[in-house]
Write a protein that holds these residues in place. Structure first.
Motif, PDB file in Angstrom:
ATOM      1  N   LEU A  69       1.098  -0.982  -0.033  1.00  0.00           N
ATOM      2  CA  LEU A  69      -0.164   0.214   0.796  1.00  0.00           C
ATOM      3  C   LEU A  69       0.923   1.682  -0.036  1.00  0.00           C
ATOM      4  O   LEU A  69       0.482   2.622  -0.583  1.00  0.00           O
TER       5      LEU A  69
ATOM      6  N   VAL B 283      -2.080   5.503   4.619  1.00  0.00           N
ATOM      7  CA  VAL B 283      -2.050   3.894   4.317  1.00  0.00           C
ATOM      8  C   VAL B 283      -3.317   2.761   5.125  1.00  0.00           C
ATOM      9  O   VAL B 283      -4.073   2.569   4.107  1.00  0.00           O
TER      10      VAL B 283
ATOM     11  N   LEU C 242      -0.587  -6.267  -4.883  1.00  0.00           N
ATOM     12  CA  LEU C 242      -2.039  -6.322  -4.154  1.00  0.00           C
ATOM     13  C   LEU C 242      -2.997  -7.418  -4.879  1.00  0.00           C
ATOM     14  O   LEU C 242      -3.500  -7.357  -3.774  1.00  0.00           O
TER      15      LEU C 242
ATOM     16  N   LEU D 237      -6.216   4.156   2.809  1.00  0.00           N
ATOM     17  CA  LEU D 237      -5.781   2.967   1.273  1.00  0.00           C
ATOM     18  C   LEU D 237      -6.350   1.746   1.785  1.00  0.00           C
ATOM     19  O   LEU D 237      -6.719   1.157   0.903  1.00  0.00           O
ATOM     20  N   ALA D 238      -6.390   1.721   2.806  1.00  0.00           N
ATOM     21  CA  ALA D 238      -6.354  -0.163   3.147  1.00  0.00           C
ATOM     22  C   ALA D 238      -8.053  -0.283   3.350  1.00  0.00           C
ATOM     23  O   ALA D 238      -8.311  -1.025   3.061  1.00  0.00           O
TER      24      ALA D 238
END
Length: 97
Positions: free
Chosen positions: A18, A61, A36, A64-65
């Motif tokens: 990420l 991060v 990914l 984005l997760a």
């Protein structure tokens, strides 16, 4: 040198993937996107994302997760779907501290 399988890498490797997606390098983003995709095929992939949602060091991060989890919601294992409200609530509590 071949990359280790994701099942041995878990959340730290997912965090690196990420992070690589957040860099301004097009070639790196393409490689990270493929990594990914592969990681999410592994049973530990979505679990790693859920772990990062609440525990990644960088807010970008964590964001984005959350986005990846949301986009893949229908493909997630039911036990993870059932736990996500709790995971999100815990992440929000940490964010406000």
């Amino acid at each position: 040198m071949a990359a280790p399988s994701f099942s041995k890498m878990a959340a730290p490797a997912m965090e690196q993937i990420l992070s690589d997606l957040l860099e301004p390098d097009s070639a790196g983003i393409r490689q990270a996107t493929e990594r990914l995709r592969e990681a999410l095929e592994e049973p530990e992939g979505p679990e790693g994302l859920a772990e990062l949602l609440g525990g990644a060091g960088r807010p970008q991060v964590r964001h984005l997760a959350a986005l990846v989890l949301r986009r893949r919601l229908r493909k997630l294992p039911q036990d993870l779907i059932d736990r996500l409200p709790h995971v999100v609530a815990e992440a929000l509590e940490r964010e406000t501290e």
